[in-house]
Structure formats: C-alpha cells, structure tokens
Design a protein around this motif. Structure first.
Motif, short mmCIF file in Angstrom:
data_model
loop_
_atom_site.label_atom_id
_atom_site.label_comp_id
_atom_site.label_asym_id
_atom_site.label_seq_id
_atom_site.Cartn_x
_atom_site.Cartn_y
_atom_site.Cartn_z
N HIS A 67 33.82 49.87 12.08
CA HIS A 67 34.04 48.61 12.80
C HIS A 67 33.19 47.53 12.15
O HIS A 67 31.99 47.71 11.98
N GLU A 68 33.84 46.45 11.76
CA GLU A 68 33.13 45.28 11.24
C GLU A 68 33.53 44.10 12.12
O GLU A 68 34.66 44.03 12.60
N TYR A 69 32.58 43.20 12.33
CA TYR A 69 32.93 41.97 13.05
C TYR A 69 32.21 40.81 12.40
O TYR A 69 31.17 40.97 11.75
N TRP A 70 32.79 39.66 12.55
CA TRP A 70 32.15 38.42 12.11
C TRP A 70 32.63 37.31 13.02
O TRP A 70 33.76 37.28 13.45
N ASP A 71 31.69 36.45 13.34
CA ASP A 71 31.96 35.30 14.21
C ASP A 71 31.99 34.05 13.35
O ASP A 71 31.31 33.97 12.32
N ASP A 72 32.71 33.05 13.81
CA ASP A 72 32.77 31.80 13.04
C ASP A 72 31.46 31.03 13.10
O ASP A 72 31.29 30.05 12.39
N ASP A 73 30.49 31.52 13.91
CA ASP A 73 29.17 30.88 13.94
C ASP A 73 28.16 31.59 13.03
O ASP A 73 26.98 31.29 13.04
N VAL A 83 34.66 32.21 17.79
CA VAL A 83 35.78 33.12 17.59
C VAL A 83 35.27 34.33 16.83
O VAL A 83 34.64 34.19 15.77
N ARG A 84 35.51 35.51 17.39
CA ARG A 84 35.10 36.76 16.74
C ARG A 84 36.33 37.42 16.13
O ARG A 84 37.37 37.52 16.75
N THR A 85 36.17 37.89 14.90
CA THR A 85 37.20 38.68 14.24
C THR A 85 36.68 40.11 14.11
O THR A 85 35.55 40.32 13.64
N HIS A 130 39.44 37.01 18.73
CA HIS A 130 39.42 36.57 20.13
C HIS A 130 38.24 35.63 20.34
O HIS A 130 37.23 35.70 19.64
N PRO A 131 38.37 34.70 21.31
CA PRO A 131 37.28 33.78 21.59
C PRO A 131 36.17 34.46 22.40
O PRO A 131 36.41 35.45 23.10
#
Length: 127
Positions: free
Chosen positions: A97-103, A78-80, A68-69
């Motif tokens: 829970h893992e997350y990564w952003d395109d930045d 964008v975060r996944t 999601h943006p």
C-alpha cells in the motif's frame, strides 16, 4: 467466491468429517490454519486454490488506485492510494500500500497474507 466442489463434496452435498480433516491437514502444509474454523466450502476452496496455485496465481500482480478527499488541521487535501497485490512464490499474497496526499504527505506499508482466513477474506473482498 468458492470454486468447484471437491468430488466428495459434490457426491454427498457436503464434505464428511474425515475428508474435511484431510483437507485441513493438506491446507495446513501450505497455509497457517491455526484458530481458523473453516466451512466445507471454504476448505474445498482453499484446497483447490493450493492445487491450482502454480498454474493460476503464482507471480500474478493486481494494482488498484483510488483517490478521495480528506481533512486535516491544515484543511482539505486529496489522498491517492495505490494497492498492489502479488501472489508470491510460496502460497500467499503480498499487499503493498502506497499513499500520497496533494499536501506532500506520503507513506507505504507491506502486509503478507499466509493464513487460511486471510486468503479467504482477500478473495471475499474482491468478489
């Protein structure tokens, strides 16, 4: 959400007070029930869940991924998110829970669900 009814519940339409107390004590042997008010259906569901845990749940893993943006002071990104739920050896669910952003930002966390209300909520959230 709730599974098949306990024989006493099916027979009378609800669980009598003594049966519910017995169910709660059984559930309390495997899950934290302190402070949890359980309906008849919830008590029966948790009892069935515990009875069937080894056969139906232990070791099962589910993974969900979504993107999601979002906005930050640096602009749009964008975060996944990746959620992995694992039914542990003891009755309970571990959520990773893992997350990564395109930045370049990323992170992770783990939460163990070992209480009656938490287990009920987990199933309720997943329909």
């Amino acid at each position: 959400m709730m599974g098949t009814r306990h024989p006493a519940a099916a027979r009378e339409g609800k669980v009598d007070r003594n049966e519910k107390k017995r169910l709660r004590e059984r559930i309390g042997e495997r899950l934290d029930v302190s402070g949890a008010r359980l309906t008849d259906d919830e008590a029966v569901f948790l009892s069935d869940f515990i009875d069937e845990y080894d056969e139906k749940h232990r070791g099962r893993t589910e993974t969900r991924t979504s993107s999601h943006p979002g906005w930050s002071s640096d602009g749009k990104y964008v975060r996944t998110d990746k959620f992995t739920d694992t039914f542990t050896d003891e009755v309970g669910i571990r959520t990773d829970h893992e997350y990564w952003d395109d930045d370049g930002q990323s992170g992770q966390s783990t939460h163990d669900i070992k209480d009656a209300r938490g287990i009920l909520n987990w199933f309720k959230e997943r329909g």
